[in-house]
Every structure is written in C-alpha cells, then in structure tokens.
Design a protein around this motif. Structure first.
Motif, PDB file in Angstrom:
ATOM      1  N   GLN A   1      -1.358  -1.439 -14.315  1.00 33.70           N
ATOM      2  CA  GLN A   1      -1.725  -0.859 -15.608  1.00 33.70           C
ATOM      3  C   GLN A   1      -2.904   0.095 -15.469  1.00 33.70           C
ATOM      4  O   GLN A   1      -2.949   1.149 -16.121  1.00 33.70           O
ATOM      5  CB  GLN A   1      -2.059  -1.974 -16.609  1.00 33.70           C
ATOM      6  CG  GLN A   1      -0.886  -2.892 -16.931  1.00 33.70           C
ATOM      7  CD  GLN A   1       0.339  -2.143 -17.391  1.00 33.70           C
ATOM      8  OE1 GLN A   1       0.278  -1.345 -18.335  1.00 33.70           O
ATOM      9  NE2 GLN A   1       1.468  -2.375 -16.744  1.00 33.70           N
ATOM     10  N   LEU A   2      -3.871  -0.267 -14.615  1.00 34.02           N
ATOM     11  CA  LEU A   2      -5.009   0.633 -14.382  1.00 34.02           C
ATOM     12  C   LEU A   2      -4.546   1.931 -13.731  1.00 34.02           C
ATOM     13  O   LEU A   2      -5.069   3.017 -14.030  1.00 34.02           O
ATOM     14  CB  LEU A   2      -6.048  -0.069 -13.494  1.00 34.02           C
ATOM     15  CG  LEU A   2      -6.911  -1.130 -14.160  1.00 34.02           C
ATOM     16  CD1 LEU A   2      -7.750  -1.869 -13.126  1.00 34.02           C
ATOM     17  CD2 LEU A   2      -7.813  -0.503 -15.225  1.00 34.02           C
ATOM     18  N   LYS A   3      -3.563   1.836 -12.843  1.00 33.01           N
ATOM     19  CA  LYS A   3      -3.033   3.035 -12.196  1.00 33.01           C
ATOM     20  C   LYS A   3      -2.441   3.992 -13.228  1.00 33.01           C
ATOM     21  O   LYS A   3      -2.649   5.207 -13.159  1.00 33.01           O
ATOM     22  CB  LYS A   3      -1.955   2.661 -11.165  1.00 33.01           C
ATOM     23  CG  LYS A   3      -2.480   2.106  -9.875  1.00 33.01           C
ATOM     24  CD  LYS A   3      -1.445   2.177  -8.775  1.00 33.01           C
ATOM     25  CE  LYS A   3      -0.151   1.559  -9.166  1.00 33.01           C
ATOM     26  NZ  LYS A   3       0.850   1.573  -8.093  1.00 33.01           N
TER      27      LYS A   3
ATOM     28  N   SER B   1      -2.703  -6.063 -13.514  1.00 30.89           N
ATOM     29  CA  SER B   1      -3.902  -5.303 -13.879  1.00 30.89           C
ATOM     30  C   SER B   1      -3.967  -3.989 -13.110  1.00 30.89           C
ATOM     31  O   SER B   1      -4.260  -2.920 -13.674  1.00 30.89           O
ATOM     32  CB  SER B   1      -5.161  -6.123 -13.587  1.00 30.89           C
ATOM     33  OG  SER B   1      -5.154  -7.342 -14.293  1.00 30.89           O
ATOM     34  N   TYR B   2      -3.668  -4.074 -11.811  1.00 32.08           N
ATOM     35  CA  TYR B   2      -3.740  -2.876 -10.964  1.00 32.08           C
ATOM     36  C   TYR B   2      -2.715  -1.834 -11.378  1.00 32.08           C
ATOM     37  O   TYR B   2      -3.032  -0.631 -11.469  1.00 32.08           O
ATOM     38  CB  TYR B   2      -3.530  -3.292  -9.505  1.00 32.08           C
ATOM     39  CG  TYR B   2      -3.685  -2.172  -8.513  1.00 32.08           C
ATOM     40  CD1 TYR B   2      -4.860  -1.423  -8.451  1.00 32.08           C
ATOM     41  CD2 TYR B   2      -2.663  -1.866  -7.617  1.00 32.08           C
ATOM     42  CE1 TYR B   2      -5.014  -0.395  -7.530  1.00 32.08           C
ATOM     43  CE2 TYR B   2      -2.814  -0.845  -6.685  1.00 32.08           C
ATOM     44  CZ  TYR B   2      -3.989  -0.110  -6.655  1.00 32.08           C
ATOM     45  OH  TYR B   2      -4.134   0.903  -5.743  1.00 32.08           O
TER      46      TYR B   2
ATOM     47  N   ALA C   1     -11.689  -3.335  -9.113  1.00 33.47           N
ATOM     48  CA  ALA C   1     -11.774  -3.815 -10.494  1.00 33.47           C
ATOM     49  C   ALA C   1     -10.656  -4.810 -10.805  1.00 33.47           C
ATOM     50  O   ALA C   1     -10.891  -5.863 -11.416  1.00 33.47           O
ATOM     51  CB  ALA C   1     -11.704  -2.627 -11.461  1.00 33.47           C
ATOM     52  N   ALA C   2      -9.442  -4.501 -10.384  1.00 37.62           N
ATOM     53  CA  ALA C   2      -8.313  -5.404 -10.633  1.00 37.62           C
ATOM     54  C   ALA C   2      -8.507  -6.732  -9.900  1.00 37.62           C
ATOM     55  O   ALA C   2      -8.220  -7.808 -10.442  1.00 37.62           O
ATOM     56  CB  ALA C   2      -7.007  -4.745 -10.188  1.00 37.62           C
TER      57      ALA C   2
ATOM     58  N   ILE D   1      -5.673   5.395 -15.148  1.00 39.74           N
ATOM     59  CA  ILE D   1      -6.686   6.121 -14.380  1.00 39.74           C
ATOM     60  C   ILE D   1      -6.086   7.211 -13.519  1.00 39.74           C
ATOM     61  O   ILE D   1      -6.575   8.349 -13.474  1.00 39.74           O
ATOM     62  CB  ILE D   1      -7.516   5.148 -13.531  1.00 39.74           C
ATOM     63  CG1 ILE D   1      -8.254   4.159 -14.441  1.00 39.74           C
ATOM     64  CG2 ILE D   1      -8.499   5.901 -12.655  1.00 39.74           C
ATOM     65  CD1 ILE D   1      -9.000   3.091 -13.695  1.00 39.74           C
TER      66      ILE D   1
ATOM     67  N   THR E   1     -10.380   1.260  -8.394  1.00 39.83           N
ATOM     68  CA  THR E   1      -9.300   0.642  -9.181  1.00 39.83           C
ATOM     69  C   THR E   1      -8.877  -0.695  -8.572  1.00 39.83           C
ATOM     70  O   THR E   1      -8.721  -1.694  -9.279  1.00 39.83           O
ATOM     71  CB  THR E   1      -8.089   1.586  -9.255  1.00 39.83           C
ATOM     72  OG1 THR E   1      -8.499   2.838  -9.795  1.00 39.83           O
ATOM     73  CG2 THR E   1      -7.006   1.000 -10.145  1.00 39.83           C
TER      74      THR E   1
END
Length: 331
Positions: A322-324, A319-320, A27-28, A327, A24
């Motif tokens: 939102q990914l958290k 981004s991180y 990717a961010a 995911i 994660t």
C-alpha cells in the motif's frame, strides 16, 4: 517485489529511488514489528526455556560391601521447572507475572533493528536482483528463481552484519524476566554500553554467523517466496494485484520461513542470550543443546514463531504494497 501491476494488455512498473525504497521498507517493517512484538517475546522465552545448567543432587548414603558409609558422587539431573507452555500460555504467564508491558521489552531495539535490517534486505532486493539478472541473463519472461535466490541471500546476509548489535540487545531484553538473576538493562542505550564494556565489540556481534545464516535463509523464504508466489498468482491464477493476493503470498512466505529457519533461530537465540564463556561458539551451542534436549529442542517455540512470522509477513507486505502505491507513484 517485481513492483509490477498487471493490466489487461500490458504491465506497468512502479519505480522509485533507492532511498525511497529503503525508507518505505523500513516503515512497513517497523509497523509490522510493533503489531506482532508480543508473539516474538513469547517465542524467545520458549526458545531459551531449558537452557539453564543441569542441577545435581547427591544420592542418599549407601552401605558398601565393607559396611562403610559413603556418598555416591554420581550427579543426578534435577527435574527442571517448565514455566511456559504454548503460545497463549506463555503470553498469559508473562502478563500475569510481569505485566503486559513486559511483552514489549526490547521494542526500541527491535524497531532499530528493522530500520537497519529490513530497509536493506527488502529495500535493496530489487536493485540487487536486477544486478544478478544482468549477470546470469535468465529468461526475463520466466520466474528467474536463481536470480531471486542470490539476491535474497545477498541482501539478507549484508543486512544482518549491519544490524546485529540491535538484534543482540533485543534478545537480551526479551529473555530477561523479573525473577531472573541475569543481566538487566535500564534502557537500550545502557544495554549497548554495558555489552560493549563487559564483552567488547565481539559481544555486540555475538551470534553473528548463525544469524547471518538464519536471516539469509529467512530472506529467501520470505522475500523470494513472496515474490514468486505473488507473480504466480498474478500470471497463472489471474488474481488481481490487491490485498487478497498480497495476503495469500504473505501467508505462504511466513510458513516457508518458519519451517526452514526455526532450528537456526533457536541456536541464535540461545547463543546470543548466553553468558560469556558458556559456549565456545554457535556450533558448540547447537551440539550441546541437541545432546541435552534432543532434536525437538531445535523447534522450540515453533507455534509462536509460526504465528509471529505469518502475522508479521501479512502486516508488513500489505503495508509495504500500500505504501508503494502511494509513495512510489509520487517519487
């Protein structure tokens, strides 16, 4: 981050396995690097500007007391051409003279760097923070500044030792101009092979020590500052844990990182881009740069560095976060 979301009566925690955290974070960071890479290229060009060897010219013949002619051998510094001026001017000059794609020279190495570097420094931050927390036994209800700083220094230093070759290649690509007579590489893989063949393994880890220092400092300024500011906004400003909170904390983190890391960053860039034998080491590079160009040289490229770090932090943290939410809830 604390991976915490505030509710009206209790705090829930987002948890995930270490591999998921690593992926994660990587990717961010890659997404943020792609968006802000032209700013980083402009920063590198401004930082290395002025490092060319001082040229000398001979003075005109002078008549001495014995009326014989001789040339004065005293070297006189020639005026250096300033090619880049300011952030916008640098980007405009590069685009006009070398094409827009040049702004993304070294992107492949940059993404490789983020996959190695940010995955470790950010993905392992919470795990290391919990480890130091168990050792220091700081008040869990407080901000745990000491625990966070130690975790930031540890993950930042460890990450750069692994990702250093990717950083060397990235800087070499960004520093190369079409008109330069220096090293140019056809591809990222060729760059790794050429540096290893011509400079040895040490060449791939050129500038490792200043880079460890720089990234340990940046890690504390970025991650720890973001972590603390975010928690303060949640706890004391009663701001909801949304994009506004993440944006505000990211801007503060980017500003702090730029201020504390710029001098080390300039030395790192100069040293990593230098030909073999030009400097005896990073400290020699810093001393000679200061003597030749003054203290202001350590803050060359400050504006693009600030623009890049703030924008990178904003894109990466949003981004991180939102990914958290997506995911980590599924892991």
């Amino acid at each position: 981050m604390s991976f915490q979301r505030r509710s009206s009566e209790k705090t829930t925690e987002l948890t995930a396995s270490v591999p998921v955290k690593l992926m994660t974070a990587g990717a961010a960071a890659c997404f943020a690097d792609f968006i802000t890479f032209p700013l980083d290229t402009a920063k590198v060009r401004l930082q290395i500007q002025g490092e060319q060897p001082v040229r000398t010219v001979a003075l005109a013949p002078a008549i001495n007391t014995s009326a014989s002619l001789k040339l004065n051998p005293t070297p006189v510094p020639a005026t250096q051409h300033v090619q880049y001026r300011g952030l916008v001017g640098t980007i405009t000059t590069i685009t006009r003279q070398e094409g827009f794609r040049t702004l993304y020279n070294g992107l492949s190495a940059g993404l490789q760097r983020q996959l190695c570097f940010c995955s470790i420094r950010l993905g392992l931050y919470d795990t290391v923070k919990k480890f130091y927390g168990s050792l220091l036994k700081e008040n869990e209800a407080g901000l745990q500044i000491g625990t966070r700083i130690l975790a930031g220094l540890t993950t930042g230093g460890a990450a750069v030792m692994i990702a250093q070759p990717t950083d060397v290649v990235k800087v070499r690509f960004q520093a190369a101009t079409r008109s330069s007579t220096g090293r140019r590489y056809a591809s990222t893989l060729e760059a790794y092979r050429t540096i290893h063949r011509e400079e040895g393994v040490r060449g791939l880890w050129r500038g490792a020590m200043p880079n460890v220092g720089r990234n340990a400092i940046v890690n504390v300024a970025e991650i720890v500052c973001y972590d603390v500011v975010k928690d303060c906004l949640l706890l004391y400003a009663h701001m909801p844990n949304d994009i506004r909170c993440h944006f505000s904390a990211a801007v503060v983190a980017g500003l702090a990182a730029t201020i504390v890391a710029s001098p080390v960053d300039v030395v790192k860039t100069r040293y990593m881009n230098s030909p073999r034998g030009q400097y005896r080491g990073a400290i020699d590079c810093a001393i000679r740069m200061g003597a030749k160009e003054g203290v202001a040289a350590f803050y060359k490229g400050f504006v693009p560095s600030f623009a890049r770090l703030v924008s990178w932090n904003v894109v990466m943290w949003i981004s991180y976060e939102q990914l958290k939410l997506v995911i980590f809830n599924r892991s």
